[in-house]
Motif scaffolding. Structure first.
Motif, PDB file in Angstrom:
ATOM      1  N   CYS A  11      28.570  10.775  -1.815  1.00  0.00           N
ATOM      2  CA  CYS A  11      29.195  11.571  -0.760  1.00  0.00           C
ATOM      3  C   CYS A  11      28.644  11.158   0.605  1.00  0.00           C
ATOM      4  O   CYS A  11      27.432  11.013   0.768  1.00  0.00           O
ATOM      5  N   PRO A  12      29.523  10.992   1.612  1.00  0.00           N
ATOM      6  CA  PRO A  12      29.046  10.621   2.941  1.00  0.00           C
ATOM      7  C   PRO A  12      28.357  11.769   3.678  1.00  0.00           C
ATOM      8  O   PRO A  12      27.699  11.546   4.688  1.00  0.00           O
ATOM      9  N   PHE A  13      28.482  12.986   3.180  1.00  0.00           N
ATOM     10  CA  PHE A  13      27.898  14.142   3.855  1.00  0.00           C
ATOM     11  C   PHE A  13      26.568  14.572   3.242  1.00  0.00           C
ATOM     12  O   PHE A  13      25.619  14.880   3.956  1.00  0.00           O
ATOM     13  N   CYS A  14      26.489  14.617   1.908  1.00  0.00           N
ATOM     14  CA  CYS A  14      25.264  15.107   1.266  1.00  0.00           C
ATOM     15  C   CYS A  14      24.570  14.060   0.404  1.00  0.00           C
ATOM     16  O   CYS A  14      23.421  14.247   0.022  1.00  0.00           O
ATOM     17  N   GLY A  15      25.220  12.950   0.087  1.00  0.00           N
ATOM     18  CA  GLY A  15      24.604  11.888  -0.690  1.00  0.00           C
ATOM     19  C   GLY A  15      24.669  12.065  -2.198  1.00  0.00           C
ATOM     20  O   GLY A  15      24.167  11.223  -2.932  1.00  0.00           O
ATOM     21  N   ARG A  16      25.307  13.133  -2.675  1.00  0.00           N
ATOM     22  CA  ARG A  16      25.431  13.337  -4.121  1.00  0.00           C
ATOM     23  C   ARG A  16      26.578  12.484  -4.657  1.00  0.00           C
ATOM     24  O   ARG A  16      27.510  12.156  -3.960  1.00  0.00           O
ATOM     25  N   SER A  17      26.506  12.161  -5.924  1.00  0.00           N
ATOM     26  CA  SER A  17      27.513  11.335  -6.565  1.00  0.00           C
ATOM     27  C   SER A  17      28.669  12.204  -7.076  1.00  0.00           C
ATOM     28  O   SER A  17      28.450  13.325  -7.539  1.00  0.00           O
ATOM     29  N   GLY A  18      29.882  11.673  -6.969  1.00  0.00           N
ATOM     30  CA  GLY A  18      31.043  12.398  -7.451  1.00  0.00           C
ATOM     31  C   GLY A  18      32.174  11.448  -7.793  1.00  0.00           C
ATOM     32  O   GLY A  18      32.160  10.283  -7.397  1.00  0.00           O
ATOM     33  N   PRO A  19      33.181  11.936  -8.541  1.00  0.00           N
ATOM     34  CA  PRO A  19      34.307  11.079  -8.906  1.00  0.00           C
ATOM     35  C   PRO A  19      35.133  10.680  -7.689  1.00  0.00           C
ATOM     36  O   PRO A  19      35.298  11.463  -6.763  1.00  0.00           O
ATOM     37  N   ALA A  20      35.622   9.442  -7.704  1.00  0.00           N
ATOM     38  CA  ALA A  20      36.420   8.920  -6.590  1.00  0.00           C
ATOM     39  C   ALA A  20      37.729   8.372  -7.124  1.00  0.00           C
ATOM     40  O   ALA A  20      37.842   8.027  -8.295  1.00  0.00           O
ATOM     41  N   GLY A  21      38.705   8.296  -6.244  1.00  0.00           N
ATOM     42  CA  GLY A  21      40.003   7.777  -6.635  1.00  0.00           C
ATOM     43  C   GLY A  21      40.844   7.490  -5.410  1.00  0.00           C
ATOM     44  O   GLY A  21      40.345   7.389  -4.296  1.00  0.00           O
ATOM     45  N   GLY A  22      42.128   7.403  -5.619  1.00  0.00           N
ATOM     46  CA  GLY A  22      43.036   7.140  -4.521  1.00  0.00           C
ATOM     47  C   GLY A  22      44.438   7.577  -4.872  1.00  0.00           C
ATOM     48  O   GLY A  22      44.805   7.663  -6.039  1.00  0.00           O
ATOM     49  N   SER A  23      45.208   7.904  -3.857  1.00  0.00           N
ATOM     50  CA  SER A  23      46.607   8.264  -4.038  1.00  0.00           C
ATOM     51  C   SER A  23      47.362   7.880  -2.776  1.00  0.00           C
ATOM     52  O   SER A  23      46.766   7.658  -1.722  1.00  0.00           O
ATOM     53  N   LYS A  24      48.670   7.820  -2.894  1.00  0.00           N
ATOM     54  CA  LYS A  24      49.475   7.454  -1.736  1.00  0.00           C
ATOM     55  C   LYS A  24      49.401   8.530  -0.653  1.00  0.00           C
ATOM     56  O   LYS A  24      49.335   8.225   0.530  1.00  0.00           O
ATOM     57  N   ALA A  25      49.380   9.791  -1.056  1.00  0.00           N
ATOM     58  CA  ALA A  25      49.359  10.881  -0.089  1.00  0.00           C
ATOM     59  C   ALA A  25      48.008  11.028   0.609  1.00  0.00           C
ATOM     60  O   ALA A  25      47.944  11.232   1.815  1.00  0.00           O
ATOM     61  N   ASP A  26      46.926  10.938  -0.153  1.00  0.00           N
ATOM     62  CA  ASP A  26      45.589  11.189   0.404  1.00  0.00           C
ATOM     63  C   ASP A  26      44.818   9.913   0.707  1.00  0.00           C
ATOM     64  O   ASP A  26      43.762   9.964   1.322  1.00  0.00           O
ATOM     65  N   GLY A  27      45.293   8.769   0.267  1.00  0.00           N
ATOM     66  CA  GLY A  27      44.542   7.537   0.435  1.00  0.00           C
ATOM     67  C   GLY A  27      43.331   7.541  -0.475  1.00  0.00           C
ATOM     68  O   GLY A  27      43.344   8.123  -1.561  1.00  0.00           O
ATOM     69  N   MET A  28      42.264   6.940  -0.026  1.00  0.00           N
ATOM     70  CA  MET A  28      41.031   6.915  -0.799  1.00  0.00           C
ATOM     71  C   MET A  28      40.355   8.272  -0.676  1.00  0.00           C
ATOM     72  O   MET A  28      40.264   8.828   0.418  1.00  0.00           O
ATOM     73  N   TRP A  29      39.885   8.826  -1.809  1.00  0.00           N
ATOM     74  CA  TRP A  29      39.278  10.154  -1.789  1.00  0.00           C
ATOM     75  C   TRP A  29      38.147  10.236  -2.802  1.00  0.00           C
ATOM     76  O   TRP A  29      37.978   9.359  -3.630  1.00  0.00           O
ATOM     77  N   MET A  30      37.366  11.290  -2.685  1.00  0.00           N
ATOM     78  CA  MET A  30      36.346  11.598  -3.680  1.00  0.00           C
ATOM     79  C   MET A  30      36.138  13.096  -3.712  1.00  0.00           C
ATOM     80  O   MET A  30      36.515  13.806  -2.780  1.00  0.00           O
ATOM     81  N   GLU A  31      35.578  13.566  -4.815  1.00  0.00           N
ATOM     82  CA  GLU A  31      35.267  14.982  -4.956  1.00  0.00           C
ATOM     83  C   GLU A  31      33.763  15.139  -5.069  1.00  0.00           C
ATOM     84  O   GLU A  31      33.119  14.438  -5.838  1.00  0.00           O
ATOM     85  N   CYS A  32      33.226  16.069  -4.292  1.00  0.00           N
ATOM     86  CA  CYS A  32      31.796  16.356  -4.317  1.00  0.00           C
ATOM     87  C   CYS A  32      31.629  17.822  -4.708  1.00  0.00           C
ATOM     88  O   CYS A  32      32.385  18.678  -4.234  1.00  0.00           O
ATOM     89  N   GLU A  33      30.666  18.101  -5.574  1.00  0.00           N
ATOM     90  CA  GLU A  33      30.452  19.482  -6.023  1.00  0.00           C
ATOM     91  C   GLU A  33      30.123  20.417  -4.861  1.00  0.00           C
ATOM     92  O   GLU A  33      30.568  21.550  -4.837  1.00  0.00           O
ATOM     93  N   THR A  34      29.341  19.935  -3.905  1.00  0.00           N
ATOM     94  CA  THR A  34      28.921  20.801  -2.803  1.00  0.00           C
ATOM     95  C   THR A  34      29.838  20.722  -1.585  1.00  0.00           C
ATOM     96  O   THR A  34      30.032  21.723  -0.898  1.00  0.00           O
ATOM     97  N   CYS A  35      30.387  19.547  -1.302  1.00  0.00           N
ATOM     98  CA  CYS A  35      31.182  19.365  -0.084  1.00  0.00           C
ATOM     99  C   CYS A  35      32.682  19.548  -0.294  1.00  0.00           C
ATOM    100  O   CYS A  35      33.420  19.755   0.661  1.00  0.00           O
TER     101      CYS A  35
END
Length: 114
Positions: free
Chosen positions: A67-91
């Motif tokens: 995560c660019p905000f807290c540094g924790r690891s989370g699943p990442a992916g991409g879609s046409k609507a959102d572009g590149m994305w990731m999910e962080c438990e805290t952020c």
């Protein structure tokens, strides 16, 4: 891999390479053109291989980024609507925004307790 690093490499990298090609063609010197092409190959091949491996991991659901905000690891992916994305438990949900999509923003996770 840090989300912020890969996000900006993919967003800005193509533009930088296009500018290098235009400069090489405008300068017209064959030695300059050879130097630019060699530099591009040395950069593009490793980035392409890294992107291919990350793409396979993403399809398998195993791609994780920091995560660019807290540094924790989370699943990442991409879609046409959102572009590149990731999910962080805290952020929460992290993706690109803005007129050119160059700003990284987060959407706080919704409280499901209600």
């Amino acid at each position: 891999m840090p989300f912020r690093l890969w996000f900006y490499l993919t967003k800005i990298g193509g533009l930088v390479f296009a500018v290098l090609v235009v400069l090489a063609v405008v300068l017209g010197d064959s030695r300059t053109l050879e130097t630019v092409i060699s530099a591009m190959v040395l950069i593009v091949v490793p980035l392409g291989l890294t992107g291919a491996v990350m793409g396979v991991l993403m399809v398998c659901g195993k791609l994780r980024m920091k995560c660019p905000f807290c540094g924790r690891s989370g699943p990442a992916g991409g879609s046409k609507a959102d572009g590149m994305w990731m999910e962080c438990e805290t952020c929460g949900f992290i993706h690109g925004a803005g007129p050119l999509g160059l700003k990284i923003v987060r959407e706080e996770p919704a409280d499901d307790a209600e």
